[in-house]
Design an enzyme around this catalytic site. Structure first.
Site, PDB file in Angstrom:
ATOM      1  N   PRO A  52      74.354 -10.609 -89.247  1.00 17.77           N
ATOM      2  CA  PRO A  52      73.401 -10.481 -88.138  1.00 17.77           C
ATOM      3  C   PRO A  52      73.380 -11.699 -87.241  1.00 17.77           C
ATOM      4  O   PRO A  52      73.462 -12.838 -87.706  1.00 17.77           O
ATOM      5  CB  PRO A  52      72.057 -10.292 -88.852  1.00 17.77           C
ATOM      6  CG  PRO A  52      72.420  -9.669 -90.153  1.00 17.77           C
ATOM      7  CD  PRO A  52      73.733 -10.308 -90.538  1.00 17.77           C
ATOM      8  N   CYS A  53      73.268 -11.431 -85.942  1.00 20.79           N
ATOM      9  CA  CYS A  53      73.420 -12.507 -84.967  1.00 20.79           C
ATOM     10  C   CYS A  53      72.090 -13.030 -84.438  1.00 20.79           C
ATOM     11  O   CYS A  53      72.066 -14.023 -83.728  1.00 20.79           O
ATOM     12  CB  CYS A  53      74.252 -12.006 -83.785  1.00 20.79           C
ATOM     13  SG  CYS A  53      73.458 -10.684 -82.837  1.00 20.79           S
ATOM     14  N   GLN A  54      70.957 -12.397 -84.765  1.00 21.28           N
ATOM     15  CA  GLN A  54      69.717 -12.731 -84.076  1.00 21.28           C
ATOM     16  C   GLN A  54      69.349 -14.209 -84.164  1.00 21.28           C
ATOM     17  O   GLN A  54      68.846 -14.805 -83.218  1.00 21.28           O
ATOM     18  CB  GLN A  54      68.553 -11.887 -84.627  1.00 21.28           C
ATOM     19  CG  GLN A  54      68.655 -10.414 -84.274  1.00 21.28           C
ATOM     20  CD  GLN A  54      69.356  -9.628 -85.359  1.00 21.28           C
ATOM     21  OE1 GLN A  54      70.194 -10.151 -86.090  1.00 21.28           O
ATOM     22  NE2 GLN A  54      69.011  -8.358 -85.492  1.00 21.28           N
TER      23      GLN A  54
ATOM     24  N   LEU B  24      71.257 -16.693 -84.351  1.00 18.57           N
ATOM     25  CA  LEU B  24      72.227 -17.560 -83.709  1.00 18.57           C
ATOM     26  C   LEU B  24      72.263 -17.315 -82.206  1.00 18.57           C
ATOM     27  O   LEU B  24      73.180 -17.745 -81.526  1.00 18.57           O
ATOM     28  CB  LEU B  24      73.620 -17.327 -84.301  1.00 18.57           C
ATOM     29  CG  LEU B  24      73.743 -17.585 -85.809  1.00 18.57           C
ATOM     30  CD1 LEU B  24      75.169 -17.313 -86.265  1.00 18.57           C
ATOM     31  CD2 LEU B  24      73.336 -18.999 -86.152  1.00 18.57           C
TER      32      LEU B  24
END
Length: 377
Positions: free
Chosen positions: A61-63, A65
């Site tokens: 998951p990218c949230q 970053l």
């Protein structure tokens, strides 16, 4: 989408996702058997295939970053700080478990947002790099923008690693950074790595793809499924949220006398007094803005179609979003708009995966007639 990009010559042995809707979407398209839904932190090596796989792929998951997650970062390997991007560490625990049992994957790919180069002052990039190096992987990272392949601006960082002992062709190793794939921010992140980690670093020689021929307008439908055109009043409201700079872009599109298609995002920007206001920002460069999940970031993307003085607007349809990710029209999407948009906005661009597989992974793995894939997304 990693599986779609790798292609039919690859055989998936295991896949994992926490989101039930995405699990169901995967099974609609690929069938049941290799997907195991649930938290990656609850998995053990017993759950994984009892053989050495050619590739382990993780799109964590990218949230945390990105701006939407306020750059909270990966966290530390064994801390008590719970962040969504911190699922990297449970994944890496599985990789170490496989290595301990003599089953270390031959190659590993880690994919995330551009922000992983600078989050926590570069500590996240260093942590990932150190994890790969300390587990005896030779690796490098590249920033690949999906706009090389599809009409969507979507820069993503790809760590590509090969297990120590793998025969890596000299032709896929560059002497140094390549302008197309190694921007200054990546070079800066590399330079901050410790000496021992740098010993395992490689600059991957990735060829530039053929010039993209498709434009954003090419994927837009007049009568899309799942969305309707806005009323004139709503379109006027969207225009009212634009600053003079973006209104001038619309005026220029009108003056062209051609059909011009642009993408619009709503963002919160400070006005001249410093107060935060919602703004609509449009781009008419034949490329859509980066797709995001509907619950975060800039949310759902709106399209603006200008033909002379006629201006229309509507949400991007799920099928159009899928095309921007390089998915074929027969790819089965969830029925609900937000679910379908979520699948696309949270995915990896299909032709980007194919390009990396063709030019890096498959040359390393050459000699196997069928490749095996272990995926955690």
């Amino acid at each position: 989408m990693a599986r779609a990009g790798l292609g039919v010559s690859w055989r998936c042995l295991f896949a994992n996702d926490f989101n039930e809707m995405k699990v169901a979407t995967y099974e609609k398209n690929w069938g049941r058997g290799d997907m195991k839904g649930g938290d990656v932190a609850q998995l053990t090596v017993v759950d994984l295939p009892n053989e050495t796989v050619d590739l382990a792929w993780a799109s964590f998951p990218c949230q945390d970053l990105s701006l939407a997650g306020e750059y909270r970062g990966l966290g530390r390997e064994f801390d008590n700080v719970s962040t969504r991007s911190g699922t990297f560490w449970p994944f890496w625990k599985l990789m170490r478990g496989l290595a301990h049992g003599g089953r270390a994957p031959r190659t590993i790919v880690l994919e995330n947002v551009y922000g992983c180069l600078t989050s926590r002052g570069g500590k996240d990039f260093a942590a990932i790099s150190s994890a790969l190096a300390s587990s005896h992987y030779r690796f490098g990272a590249a920033v690949v923008d999906a706009s090389h392949f599809v009409p969507q601006s979507r820069p993503r960082v790809f760590f590509v690693a090969a297990r120590s002992g793998e025969s890596i062709p000299k032709s896929i190793i560059a002497d140094g950074p390549q302008p197309d794939w190694h921007p200054k921010s990546l070079i800066k992140a590399y330079e901050a790595l410790d000496i021992e980690t740098k010993k395992n670093w490689m600059w991957w020689a990735i060829p530039r793809p053929r010039k993209r021929t498709s434009a954003f307008a090419d994927i837009i439908e007049e009568r899309p499924s799942g969305v309707t055109w806005h009323t004139p009043e709503h379109t006027e409201y969207i225009l009212s949220l634009m600053t003079p700079l973006h209104l001038q872009k619309v005026a220029t599109a009108k003056e062209s006398g051609m059909k011009v298609v642009g993408s619009v995002y709503r963002r919160t920007r400070p006005d001249e007094t410093g107060l935060k206001r919602q703004r609509a920002e449009v781009r008419f460069d034949d490329i859509a803005g980066c797709l995001r999940t509907p619950a975060g970031g800039s949310s759902r993307q709106t399209i603006l179609v200008v033909e002379g003085n006629n201006v229309r607007s509507r949400l991007l349809s799920p099928r159009e979003a899928a095309r921007l990710m390089g998915l074929r029209d027969n790819y089965r999407l969830p029925a609900g708009y937000n679910d379908a948009y979520h699948v696309c906005g949270d995915g990896v661009c299909v032709p980007v995966v194919r390009h990396l597989a063709r030019h890096i992974l498959e040359p390393v793995l050459r000699g196997r007639s069928r490749k095996t894939l272990l995926a955690a997304e």
